[in-house]
Design an enzyme around this catalytic site. Structure first.
Site, PDB file in Angstrom:
ATOM      1  N   HIS A 183      40.967  19.627  26.918  1.00 44.68           N
ATOM      2  CA  HIS A 183      40.513  20.585  25.904  1.00 44.68           C
ATOM      3  C   HIS A 183      41.547  21.711  25.834  1.00 44.68           C
ATOM      4  O   HIS A 183      41.742  22.443  26.813  1.00 44.68           O
ATOM      5  CB  HIS A 183      39.133  21.134  26.288  1.00 44.68           C
ATOM      6  CG  HIS A 183      38.562  22.106  25.288  1.00 44.68           C
ATOM      7  ND1 HIS A 183      37.282  22.593  25.406  1.00 44.68           N
ATOM      8  CD2 HIS A 183      39.074  22.690  24.182  1.00 44.68           C
ATOM      9  CE1 HIS A 183      37.035  23.427  24.406  1.00 44.68           C
ATOM     10  NE2 HIS A 183      38.109  23.505  23.653  1.00 44.68           N
ATOM     11  N   HIS A 231      56.936  20.758  20.176  1.00 45.13           N
ATOM     12  CA  HIS A 231      57.538  19.410  20.191  1.00 45.13           C
ATOM     13  C   HIS A 231      57.487  18.750  21.576  1.00 45.13           C
ATOM     14  O   HIS A 231      57.514  19.421  22.595  1.00 45.13           O
ATOM     15  CB  HIS A 231      58.996  19.482  19.721  1.00 45.13           C
ATOM     16  CG  HIS A 231      59.853  20.279  20.657  1.00 45.13           C
ATOM     17  ND1 HIS A 231      60.513  19.698  21.716  1.00 45.13           N
ATOM     18  CD2 HIS A 231      60.123  21.610  20.725  1.00 45.13           C
ATOM     19  CE1 HIS A 231      61.169  20.623  22.372  1.00 45.13           C
ATOM     20  NE2 HIS A 231      60.938  21.793  21.806  1.00 45.13           N
TER      21      HIS A 231
HETATM   22  C1  COA Z   1      38.984  31.295  34.646  1.00 45.89           C
HETATM   23  C2  COA Z   1      37.504  30.985  34.501  1.00 45.89           C
HETATM   24  C3  COA Z   1      37.297  29.473  34.449  1.00 45.89           C
HETATM   25  C4  COA Z   1      36.821  31.554  35.728  1.00 45.89           C
HETATM   26  O1  COA Z   1      35.454  31.358  35.623  1.00 45.89           O
HETATM   27  P1  COA Z   1      34.530  31.601  36.932  1.00 45.89           P
HETATM   28  O2  COA Z   1      34.952  30.686  38.042  1.00 45.89           O
HETATM   29  O3  COA Z   1      33.110  31.538  36.465  1.00 45.89           O
HETATM   30  O4  COA Z   1      34.973  33.030  37.413  1.00 45.89           O
HETATM   31  P2  COA Z   1      34.237  34.455  37.259  1.00 45.89           P
HETATM   32  O5  COA Z   1      33.865  34.735  35.844  1.00 45.89           O
HETATM   33  O6  COA Z   1      33.180  34.531  38.315  1.00 45.89           O
HETATM   34  O7  COA Z   1      35.429  35.444  37.677  1.00 45.89           O
HETATM   35  C5  COA Z   1      36.036  35.386  38.973  1.00 45.89           C
HETATM   36  C6  COA Z   1      37.154  36.398  38.997  1.00 45.89           C
HETATM   37  O8  COA Z   1      38.230  35.971  38.135  1.00 45.89           O
HETATM   38  C7  COA Z   1      38.451  36.951  37.093  1.00 45.89           C
HETATM   39  N1  COA Z   1      38.704  36.218  35.869  1.00 45.89           N
HETATM   40  C8  COA Z   1      37.888  35.307  35.289  1.00 45.89           C
HETATM   41  N2  COA Z   1      38.462  34.812  34.191  1.00 45.89           N
HETATM   42  C9  COA Z   1      39.653  35.429  34.069  1.00 45.89           C
HETATM   43  C10 COA Z   1      40.691  35.324  33.133  1.00 45.89           C
HETATM   44  N3  COA Z   1      40.606  34.463  32.111  1.00 45.89           N
HETATM   45  N4  COA Z   1      41.783  36.084  33.303  1.00 45.89           N
HETATM   46  C11 COA Z   1      41.864  36.947  34.331  1.00 45.89           C
HETATM   47  N5  COA Z   1      40.904  37.089  35.272  1.00 45.89           N
HETATM   48  C12 COA Z   1      39.814  36.334  35.131  1.00 45.89           C
HETATM   49  C13 COA Z   1      37.180  37.778  37.044  1.00 45.89           C
HETATM   50  O9  COA Z   1      37.434  39.071  36.541  1.00 45.89           O
HETATM   51  C14 COA Z   1      36.750  37.770  38.488  1.00 45.89           C
HETATM   52  O10 COA Z   1      37.549  38.705  39.184  1.00 45.89           O
HETATM   53  P3  COA Z   1      36.960  39.551  40.442  1.00 45.89           P
HETATM   54  O11 COA Z   1      36.536  38.511  41.460  1.00 45.89           O
HETATM   55  O12 COA Z   1      38.111  40.395  40.872  1.00 45.89           O
HETATM   56  O13 COA Z   1      35.797  40.298  39.885  1.00 45.89           O
HETATM   57  C15 COA Z   1      36.901  31.594  33.192  1.00 45.89           C
HETATM   58  O14 COA Z   1      36.736  32.993  33.308  1.00 45.89           O
HETATM   59  C16 COA Z   1      37.756  31.298  31.967  1.00 45.89           C
HETATM   60  O15 COA Z   1      38.705  32.010  31.622  1.00 45.89           O
HETATM   61  N6  COA Z   1      37.385  30.197  31.297  1.00 45.89           N
HETATM   62  C17 COA Z   1      38.017  29.765  30.067  1.00 45.89           C
HETATM   63  C18 COA Z   1      36.902  29.565  29.025  1.00 45.89           C
HETATM   64  C19 COA Z   1      37.437  29.051  27.721  1.00 45.89           C
HETATM   65  O16 COA Z   1      38.435  29.502  27.190  1.00 45.89           O
HETATM   66  N7  COA Z   1      36.727  28.043  27.204  1.00 45.89           N
HETATM   67  C20 COA Z   1      37.069  27.421  25.942  1.00 45.89           C
HETATM   68  C21 COA Z   1      36.039  27.836  24.932  1.00 45.89           C
HETATM   69  S1  COA Z   1      36.215  27.005  23.398  1.00 45.89           S
END
Ligand code: COA
Length: 202
Positions: free
Chosen positions: A134, A125
């Protein structure tokens, strides 16, 4: 997904007739998906009879750019709302937004324009979801949450009640947001901690 939602709306009796897709990838021209043709590139829009559009692009900044460009050309937008979504009657939803299957939006909430409420997310709510946001699949937002323009709340994240998340931020998949988050940050984990500042990175 937008075409599927529009087709299901039509099947449920809505006055909607999806006619096809526009895509700037020339390799897709002439192909069809879910029984609808790829009509051509976005520059060809004027050559196809249409009443309204939805920008079906996941990236928030790209979707905003195209939405605003088309809006400035006088194009109209509709809301694609899956028949299985449960949306309280007083909820306002901006044009161009997509409400996917299994979404719940509770009373008092406001959803902006060009927003994606993805599969199975719940918006409790008195939420305020700004334009070009998104909310990914399976996200849960508590009551009285505010999500700023262009922010992505990643798949499966949870935001506790009354929290404020700024503009153009990213909440990582699976995060638990316990404290307010400012504009332009990436926050991950349980509880969520800021790991990047997108404003500083330009
Ligand atoms: C958070 C996010 C944006 C980071 O992406 P990125 O900048 O490319 O980061 P990386 O994948 O290089 O990861 C960097 C670090 O963060 C950590 N990390 C990435 N995503 C994480 C998450 N969701 N939760 C916890 N840790 C995360 C990685 O393990 C990595 O850790 P390290 O440096 O200790 O190895 C991405 O992982 C994410 O969660 N995106 C959401 C995607 C989504 O839900 N989209 C909608 C689809 S419909």
């Amino acid at each position: 997904m937008v075409a599927d939602v529009l087709s299901r709306m039509r099947g449920a009796g809505a006055a909607v007739t999806p006619v096809g897709y526009l895509d700037d990838n020339p390799a897709l021209a002439g192909q069809s998906l879910l029984g609808l043709p790829v009509l051509g590139a976005t520059v060809h829009l004027d050559t196809f009879a249409h009443d309204a559009l939805i920008v079906a692009i996941g990236d928030n900044a790209t979707r905003q750019h195209l939405f605003e460009t088309l809006q400035s050309r006088g194009e109209h937008f509709v809301v694609a709302r899956h028949p299985s979504a449960v949306v309280a009657p007083d909820v306002r939803i901006g044009l161009g937004s997509m409400i996917c299957a299994g979404v719940v939006v509770n009373p008092g909430s406001i959803v902006g324009a060009n927003v994606i409420l993805n599969t199975g997310c719940t918006i409790d709510h008195h939420n305020h979801i700004d334009n070009h946001v998104h909310i990914a699949p399976g996200v849960h937002l508590g009551g009285d949450v505010s999500i700023g323009e262009g922010t992505l709340v990643g798949i499966g994240a949870t935001v506790m009640p009354r929290r404020r998340i700024g503009d153009w931020s990213v909440v990582g998949a699976g995060a638990l947001v316990r404290t307010d988050l400012p504009d332009g940050v990436v926050a991950v984990g349980v509880p969520a901690r800021i790991v990047r500042n997108l404003v500083a990175e330009g």
